[in-house]
Design an enzyme around this catalytic site. Structure first.
Site, PDB file in Angstrom:
ATOM      1  N   SER A  26      28.367  74.508  76.118  1.00  0.00           N
ATOM      2  CA  SER A  26      26.966  74.137  75.398  1.00  0.00           C
ATOM      3  C   SER A  26      26.362  75.587  75.081  1.00  0.00           C
ATOM      4  O   SER A  26      25.862  75.706  73.915  1.00  0.00           O
ATOM      5  CB  SER A  26      26.088  73.592  76.639  1.00  0.00           C
ATOM      6  OG  SER A  26      24.723  73.607  75.988  1.00  0.00           O
ATOM      7  N   ARG A  47      40.876  78.912  77.391  1.00  0.00           N
ATOM      8  CA  ARG A  47      42.149  78.232  77.507  1.00  0.00           C
ATOM      9  C   ARG A  47      42.736  77.431  76.466  1.00  0.00           C
ATOM     10  O   ARG A  47      42.174  76.425  75.846  1.00  0.00           O
ATOM     11  CB  ARG A  47      41.838  77.454  78.994  1.00  0.00           C
ATOM     12  CG  ARG A  47      43.379  76.655  79.224  1.00  0.00           C
ATOM     13  CD  ARG A  47      42.983  75.746  80.694  1.00  0.00           C
ATOM     14  NE  ARG A  47      41.822  74.941  80.521  1.00  0.00           N
ATOM     15  CZ  ARG A  47      42.161  73.858  80.014  1.00  0.00           C
ATOM     16  NH1 ARG A  47      43.312  73.406  79.476  1.00  0.00           N
ATOM     17  NH2 ARG A  47      41.218  73.054  79.914  1.00  0.00           N
ATOM     18  N   HIS A 107      23.237  83.596  82.755  1.00  0.00           N
ATOM     19  CA  HIS A 107      22.584  83.130  84.105  1.00  0.00           C
ATOM     20  C   HIS A 107      23.057  83.945  85.175  1.00  0.00           C
ATOM     21  O   HIS A 107      24.166  84.387  85.233  1.00  0.00           O
ATOM     22  CB  HIS A 107      23.089  81.816  84.683  1.00  0.00           C
ATOM     23  CG  HIS A 107      22.684  81.010  85.693  1.00  0.00           C
ATOM     24  ND1 HIS A 107      21.161  81.597  86.131  1.00  0.00           N
ATOM     25  CD2 HIS A 107      22.988  80.334  86.503  1.00  0.00           C
ATOM     26  CE1 HIS A 107      20.848  80.781  87.250  1.00  0.00           C
ATOM     27  NE2 HIS A 107      22.002  80.070  87.539  1.00  0.00           N
ATOM     28  N   GLY A 133      22.164  74.886  75.330  1.00  0.00           N
ATOM     29  CA  GLY A 133      22.669  75.546  74.096  1.00  0.00           C
ATOM     30  C   GLY A 133      22.776  74.873  72.900  1.00  0.00           C
ATOM     31  O   GLY A 133      22.661  75.341  71.814  1.00  0.00           O
ATOM     32  N   ASP A 190      15.332  79.577  88.226  1.00  0.00           N
ATOM     33  CA  ASP A 190      16.144  78.650  87.623  1.00  0.00           C
ATOM     34  C   ASP A 190      16.935  77.576  88.466  1.00  0.00           C
ATOM     35  O   ASP A 190      16.444  76.608  88.080  1.00  0.00           O
ATOM     36  CB  ASP A 190      17.264  79.450  86.750  1.00  0.00           C
ATOM     37  CG  ASP A 190      18.289  78.474  85.877  1.00  0.00           C
ATOM     38  OD1 ASP A 190      17.427  78.224  84.494  1.00  0.00           O
ATOM     39  OD2 ASP A 190      19.175  78.188  85.990  1.00  0.00           O
ATOM     40  N   SER A 251      -5.271  58.576  77.035  1.00  0.00           N
ATOM     41  CA  SER A 251      -6.345  57.849  77.137  1.00  0.00           C
ATOM     42  C   SER A 251      -7.214  58.291  78.639  1.00  0.00           C
ATOM     43  O   SER A 251      -6.607  58.915  79.505  1.00  0.00           O
ATOM     44  CB  SER A 251      -6.297  56.341  77.088  1.00  0.00           C
ATOM     45  OG  SER A 251      -5.823  56.064  78.675  1.00  0.00           O
TER      46      SER A 251
END
Length: 338
Positions: A26, A47, A107, A133, A190, A251
């Site tokens: 991603s 890979r 990350h 991503g 995170d 509303s």
């Protein structure tokens, strides 16, 4: 928190470098495509023989092993899943990382929890888009961008922050905002957001609402519309202008009901559970639990995933979404391509 100005986020420091994107999932596909469109030389470490490698080749990238990519690159962006990255780094990247090069992540998990300990002469930085991503790519193609967090873990080469800022610009982050943070802050907030609110808390709240209505005898289709389908309508309002913007749009009845009943659903017991979850993240307990689960073959993870996929709300949702064919156009996630 530092917010970098447009004049501080320039492409110069990345254009002349070769970037190896390790992992074409991603985030990987989005980073690679955006970097290339910004004029950066990109190779993919993936890979051979897998579906991701085939997608990268179809997109026109050179695909080599992670080891070869690391040995050829000035910047190695490691975008393998958290549970895989530590072993992959030790086996293929660390032995081949060029002296004075840069190790980057999107990350902070593995760096912060010391599942990866980089060589001392490397520049170590994080560029973390605040979105999946598929959104990073779709916004870039529209001429826009997803805000990015950056952090520097160590500065062997002496210009790591500048390279990190250039990388953020090349994937589109500077079109929105680039903000400075630390590996610890990004990682712990995170994980908490994912577990307690966005991915864990929200989905369980949706399921609980759905089950409450169905158990009370209401049609599953009504429960789906009221507890899941309309979440997007509310989230779009929140995303656009915060909670006050949502309250302005809904509303008076909905606003009064929310203000008087919301805290009964999310009460003291929920806040106490959130604190426990945060403590488990901060101590490293969750990180160790997740890596152990992976090393054991993911038995509990697979069981929980299957349980979620088999929940009645999924069948009802699939049936209702089939009645709305426009959902299939311009999807953020197309599993055949990304």
């Amino acid at each position: 928190m530092k917010i970098y100005g447009k004049n501080e986020v320039q492409l110069d420091k990345i254009i002349s470098k070769v970037v190896a994107v390790i992992g074409y999932g991603s985030q990987g596909h989005a980073h690679a495509l955006n970097l290339r469109d910004s004029g950066v030389k990109v190779i993919i470490g993936q890979r051979a023989g897998g579906a991701s490698a085939a997608k990268a080749v179809a997109a026109g990238f050179e695909v080599v092993s992670a080891a070869e990519a690391a040995g050829r690159a000035d910047v190695v962006m490691l975008l393998a899943p958290d549970e895989v990255a530590g072993e992959l780094y030790a086996a293929e990247i660390a032995p081949n990382l060029v002296s004075g090069s840069y190790l980057a992540v999107a990350h902070g998990f593995n760096i912060h929890f010391k599942k990866i300990v980089p060589r001392s002469d490397a520049g170590v930085f994080m560029v973390a888009p605040k979105g999946p991503g598929h959104l990073v790519r779709s916004e870039f193609t529209k001429g826009m961008g997803v805000p990015c967090l950056i952090a520097v873990g160590q500065d062997g080469p002496g210009d790591t922050e500048a390279v990190a800022l250039a990388y953020a610009a090349a994937i589109g982050g500077a079109r929105a905002a680039v903000l400075g943070t630390t590996f610890r802050e990004e990682t712990e907030t995170d994980l908490f957001g994912e577990q307690a609110v966005l991915c864990g808390g929200l989905t369980e709240l949706i399921r609980a609402g759905y089950e409450t209505l169905v158990d009370a005898g209401y049609a599953p289709e009504m429960a789906y519309f009221e507890c899941l389908h309309e979440v997007k309508l509310i989230v779009d309002l929140l995303y656009e202008g915060g909670m006050a913007n949502m309250n302005y749009s809904i509303s008076n009845t909905a606003e009064y009901g929310a203000l008087t009943r919301g805290k009964r659903v999310i009460g003291a017991d929920v806040r106490s559970a959130m604190k426990e979850i945060l403590a488990e993240i901060q101590s490293g307990k969750f990180a160790d639990e997740w890596i152990t689960e992976y090393k054991c073959g993911l038995p509990h993870f697979r069981e929980l995933r299957k349980e979620g996929e088999n929940h009645p709300i999924e069948e009802v949702g699939a049936r209702l979404r089939a009645l709305m064919p426009w959902f299939q156009k311009n999807r953020l996630v197309d599993r055949a391509k990304n």
